[in-house]
Design a protein around this motif. Structure first.
Motif, PDB file in Angstrom:
ATOM      1  N   GLN A 180      43.033  39.797  38.881  1.00 27.47           N
ATOM      2  CA  GLN A 180      43.268  38.355  38.968  1.00 27.47           C
ATOM      3  C   GLN A 180      43.903  37.821  37.681  1.00 27.47           C
ATOM      4  O   GLN A 180      44.811  36.982  37.720  1.00 27.47           O
ATOM      5  CB  GLN A 180      41.951  37.621  39.238  1.00 27.47           C
ATOM      6  CG  GLN A 180      41.348  37.949  40.593  1.00 27.47           C
ATOM      7  CD  GLN A 180      39.871  37.610  40.691  1.00 27.47           C
ATOM      8  OE1 GLN A 180      39.277  37.070  39.757  1.00 27.47           O
ATOM      9  NE2 GLN A 180      39.270  37.929  41.830  1.00 27.47           N
ATOM     10  N   PHE A 231      40.037  30.891  33.832  1.00 28.45           N
ATOM     11  CA  PHE A 231      40.672  30.085  34.881  1.00 28.45           C
ATOM     12  C   PHE A 231      41.118  28.714  34.378  1.00 28.45           C
ATOM     13  O   PHE A 231      41.726  27.954  35.117  1.00 28.45           O
ATOM     14  CB  PHE A 231      39.697  29.887  36.055  1.00 28.45           C
ATOM     15  CG  PHE A 231      39.452  31.139  36.869  1.00 28.45           C
ATOM     16  CD1 PHE A 231      40.506  31.816  37.465  1.00 28.45           C
ATOM     17  CD2 PHE A 231      38.164  31.624  37.060  1.00 28.45           C
ATOM     18  CE1 PHE A 231      40.298  32.954  38.223  1.00 28.45           C
ATOM     19  CE2 PHE A 231      37.939  32.762  37.822  1.00 28.45           C
ATOM     20  CZ  PHE A 231      39.001  33.435  38.404  1.00 28.45           C
ATOM     21  N   GLN A 266      30.195  30.318  43.878  1.00 33.90           N
ATOM     22  CA  GLN A 266      30.155  31.739  44.199  1.00 33.90           C
ATOM     23  C   GLN A 266      29.840  32.592  42.980  1.00 33.90           C
ATOM     24  O   GLN A 266      29.920  33.822  43.041  1.00 33.90           O
ATOM     25  CB  GLN A 266      31.491  32.163  44.808  1.00 33.90           C
ATOM     26  CG  GLN A 266      31.802  31.370  46.058  1.00 33.90           C
ATOM     27  CD  GLN A 266      32.842  32.026  46.924  1.00 33.90           C
ATOM     28  OE1 GLN A 266      33.457  33.008  46.536  1.00 33.90           O
ATOM     29  NE2 GLN A 266      33.036  31.493  48.114  1.00 33.90           N
ATOM     30  N   PHE A 320      41.127  49.084  42.417  1.00 31.80           N
ATOM     31  CA  PHE A 320      40.105  49.722  43.236  1.00 31.80           C
ATOM     32  C   PHE A 320      39.342  48.710  44.104  1.00 31.80           C
ATOM     33  O   PHE A 320      39.368  47.507  43.840  1.00 31.80           O
ATOM     34  CB  PHE A 320      39.139  50.523  42.355  1.00 31.80           C
ATOM     35  CG  PHE A 320      38.544  49.723  41.229  1.00 31.80           C
ATOM     36  CD1 PHE A 320      37.350  49.037  41.401  1.00 31.80           C
ATOM     37  CD2 PHE A 320      39.187  49.654  39.995  1.00 31.80           C
ATOM     38  CE1 PHE A 320      36.801  48.301  40.368  1.00 31.80           C
ATOM     39  CE2 PHE A 320      38.637  48.907  38.948  1.00 31.80           C
ATOM     40  CZ  PHE A 320      37.450  48.228  39.138  1.00 31.80           C
ATOM     41  N   THR A 321      38.698  49.234  45.116  1.00 28.53           N
ATOM     42  CA  THR A 321      37.909  48.416  46.042  1.00 28.53           C
ATOM     43  C   THR A 321      36.821  47.661  45.270  1.00 28.53           C
ATOM     44  O   THR A 321      36.145  48.237  44.431  1.00 28.53           O
ATOM     45  CB  THR A 321      37.275  49.321  47.120  1.00 28.53           C
ATOM     46  OG1 THR A 321      38.328  50.026  47.780  1.00 28.53           O
ATOM     47  CG2 THR A 321      36.495  48.509  48.136  1.00 28.53           C
ATOM     48  N   GLY A 322      36.708  46.391  45.578  1.00 26.02           N
ATOM     49  CA  GLY A 322      35.697  45.572  44.921  1.00 26.02           C
ATOM     50  C   GLY A 322      36.174  44.944  43.625  1.00 26.02           C
ATOM     51  O   GLY A 322      35.398  44.319  42.907  1.00 26.02           O
ATOM     52  N   SER A 323      37.471  45.069  43.335  1.00 25.16           N
ATOM     53  CA  SER A 323      37.983  44.560  42.060  1.00 25.16           C
ATOM     54  C   SER A 323      38.496  43.124  42.156  1.00 25.16           C
ATOM     55  O   SER A 323      39.030  42.587  41.196  1.00 25.16           O
ATOM     56  CB  SER A 323      39.092  45.477  41.540  1.00 25.16           C
ATOM     57  OG  SER A 323      40.141  45.552  42.477  1.00 25.16           O
ATOM     58  N   GLY A 324      38.340  42.506  43.323  1.00 23.43           N
ATOM     59  CA  GLY A 324      38.705  41.101  43.457  1.00 23.43           C
ATOM     60  C   GLY A 324      40.149  40.851  43.860  1.00 23.43           C
ATOM     61  O   GLY A 324      40.722  39.809  43.536  1.00 23.43           O
ATOM     62  N   LYS A 325      40.716  41.774  44.622  1.00 16.14           N
ATOM     63  CA  LYS A 325      42.117  41.607  45.030  1.00 16.14           C
ATOM     64  C   LYS A 325      42.309  40.371  45.914  1.00 16.14           C
ATOM     65  O   LYS A 325      43.328  39.688  45.825  1.00 16.14           O
ATOM     66  CB  LYS A 325      42.615  42.870  45.759  1.00 16.14           C
ATOM     67  CG  LYS A 325      42.720  44.093  44.838  1.00 16.14           C
ATOM     68  CD  LYS A 325      43.443  45.255  45.489  1.00 16.14           C
ATOM     69  CE  LYS A 325      42.650  45.948  46.575  1.00 16.14           C
ATOM     70  NZ  LYS A 325      41.434  46.632  46.090  1.00 16.14           N
ATOM     71  N   THR A 326      41.325  40.088  46.770  1.00 15.31           N
ATOM     72  CA  THR A 326      41.486  38.969  47.717  1.00 15.31           C
ATOM     73  C   THR A 326      41.824  37.659  46.991  1.00 15.31           C
ATOM     74  O   THR A 326      42.795  36.986  47.335  1.00 15.31           O
ATOM     75  CB  THR A 326      40.206  38.771  48.550  1.00 15.31           C
ATOM     76  OG1 THR A 326      39.797  40.041  49.063  1.00 15.31           O
ATOM     77  CG2 THR A 326      40.449  37.809  49.698  1.00 15.31           C
ATOM     78  N   LEU A 327      41.043  37.337  45.976  1.00 13.49           N
ATOM     79  CA  LEU A 327      41.301  36.075  45.278  1.00 13.49           C
ATOM     80  C   LEU A 327      42.572  36.147  44.427  1.00 13.49           C
ATOM     81  O   LEU A 327      43.140  35.112  44.097  1.00 13.49           O
ATOM     82  CB  LEU A 327      40.101  35.679  44.417  1.00 13.49           C
ATOM     83  CG  LEU A 327      38.858  35.230  45.196  1.00 13.49           C
ATOM     84  CD1 LEU A 327      37.783  34.725  44.238  1.00 13.49           C
ATOM     85  CD2 LEU A 327      39.201  34.145  46.213  1.00 13.49           C
ATOM     86  N   ASN A 354      34.748  34.169  35.390  1.00  6.56           N
ATOM     87  CA  ASN A 354      35.968  34.675  34.769  1.00  6.56           C
ATOM     88  C   ASN A 354      36.765  35.527  35.748  1.00  6.56           C
ATOM     89  O   ASN A 354      36.199  36.133  36.644  1.00  6.56           O
ATOM     90  CB  ASN A 354      35.618  35.513  33.538  1.00  6.56           C
ATOM     91  CG  ASN A 354      35.167  34.637  32.382  1.00  6.56           C
ATOM     92  OD1 ASN A 354      35.849  33.684  32.021  1.00  6.56           O
ATOM     93  ND2 ASN A 354      34.009  34.938  31.838  1.00  6.56           N
ATOM     94  N   PRO A 355      38.084  35.553  35.562  1.00  8.56           N
ATOM     95  CA  PRO A 355      38.900  36.381  36.455  1.00  8.56           C
ATOM     96  C   PRO A 355      38.638  37.868  36.227  1.00  8.56           C
ATOM     97  O   PRO A 355      38.345  38.287  35.114  1.00  8.56           O
ATOM     98  CB  PRO A 355      40.333  36.020  36.059  1.00  8.56           C
ATOM     99  CG  PRO A 355      40.250  35.467  34.683  1.00  8.56           C
ATOM    100  CD  PRO A 355      38.897  34.835  34.568  1.00  8.56           C
ATOM    101  N   THR A 356      38.739  38.645  37.293  1.00  2.00           N
ATOM    102  CA  THR A 356      38.732  40.107  37.141  1.00  2.00           C
ATOM    103  C   THR A 356      40.122  40.510  36.639  1.00  2.00           C
ATOM    104  O   THR A 356      41.066  39.701  36.696  1.00  2.00           O
ATOM    105  CB  THR A 356      38.463  40.797  38.492  1.00  2.00           C
ATOM    106  OG1 THR A 356      39.554  40.537  39.369  1.00  2.00           O
ATOM    107  CG2 THR A 356      37.155  40.309  39.135  1.00  2.00           C
ATOM    108  N   ILE A 397      31.536  32.839  40.343  1.00  2.00           N
ATOM    109  CA  ILE A 397      32.747  33.401  39.739  1.00  2.00           C
ATOM    110  C   ILE A 397      33.112  32.582  38.512  1.00  2.00           C
ATOM    111  O   ILE A 397      33.472  31.410  38.619  1.00  2.00           O
ATOM    112  CB  ILE A 397      33.895  33.438  40.766  1.00  2.00           C
ATOM    113  CG1 ILE A 397      33.524  34.412  41.894  1.00  2.00           C
ATOM    114  CG2 ILE A 397      35.201  33.831  40.098  1.00  2.00           C
ATOM    115  CD1 ILE A 397      34.494  34.408  43.052  1.00  2.00           C
TER     116      ILE A 397
END
Ligand code: ADP
Ligand code: MG
Length: 232
Positions: free
Chosen positions: A52, A27, A43, A70-77, A47-49, A45
């Motif tokens: 991200q 980041f 939180q 996939f679900t849980g891979s950090g799409k929101t951020l 390193n980026p997934t 966090i």
């Protein structure tokens, strides 16, 4: 360039499109304001997934993007962080006035998901205001109780980021479900209200044909970022 290709391969990131910016390693180069870095740290966090790492530079370069991971891979951020950065930039150039906004619109297929996403936005936006950065106002727009009060904020002060379900009123989150639930026409109507310079992001865990067709009609020269599971 070779190194970037290697990194993508290691992280199971497949890309498609023209002139795709390189993915980031961390980041640090992102010029995140201190309060934002602090929230990330709080939180846990660090390193980026992968979504991200490739998504942030794509969104910040102004490109439309299709993000599949996939679900849980950090799409929101992957869309919230660049949206905040873009909103801060625009606020600095031309502050949002009463009745104006939003700069960023996030559309979710359910109230619950909208609520959760709004909480994520607030976690990053609230400390910015407290630290005296140009304060961004965000709004949860899911109808029901408190809606009138919320809209008063827009009328009085303007708003930067709105998280909404399509019933009421742009990142399209969980696009496969949005299409499944028949929200295509609502979304098209929202698009019609935007001026020509719209940057559109569509994130989804899966990409059925119907969603691909929709994405093709709604996005302009998108960069597709597809993160596969390790070993898949
Ligand atoms: P998705 O939308 O892809 O299903 P989310 O965005 O909901 O996934 O993220 C899932 C979880 O991962 C959340 O609890 C989030 O806080 C966490 N998370 C997001 N980005 C990172 C990161 N870079 N490092 C560690 N955890 C992360
Ligand atoms: Mg999600």
């Amino acid at each position: 360039r070779k190194q970037i290709a290697l990194l993508r391969k290691q992280w199971h990131v497949k890309v498609n499109g023209e002139d795709i910016p390189p993915l980031i390693n961390n980041f640090e180069g992102m010029k995140f304001p201190r309060p934002l870095l602090r929230t990330l740290k709080d939180q846990g966090i660090v390193n980026p997934t992968p979504i991200q790492a490739q998504g942030l530079p794509v969104v910040l370069s102004g490109r439309d993007m299709i993000g599949i991971a996939f679900t849980g891979s950090g799409k929101t951020l992957a869309f919230v962080l660049p949206m905040i950065m873009i909103a801060l930039q625009e606020e600095r150039m031309m502050p949002v006035a009463a009745g104006e906004g939003p700069i960023g619109l996030i559309i979710c297929p359910s109230r619950e998901l909208a609520r959760q996403t709004y909480q994520v936005v607030e976690q990053f936006v609230a400390p910015l205001a407290e630290a005296g950065y140009s304060s961004l106002r965000s709004l949860l727009c899911i109808g029901g109780v408190g809606m009138r009060l919320q809209l008063e904020v827009v009328k009085k002060r303007g708003v930067h980021i709105v998280v909404a379900t399509p019933g009421r009123y742009m990142t399209l989150d969980e696009a496969d479900r949005l299409v499944d639930l028949g929200f295509e026409d609502d979304i098209r109507q929202i698009f019609d209200h935007f001026k020509s310079q719209r940057q559109t992001l569509l994130f989804s865990a899966t990409m059925p044909t119907k969603v691909q067709v929709f994405a093709k009609s709604a996005l302009v020269k998108p960069v597709t970022v597809n993160v596969g599971r390790a070993g898949a």
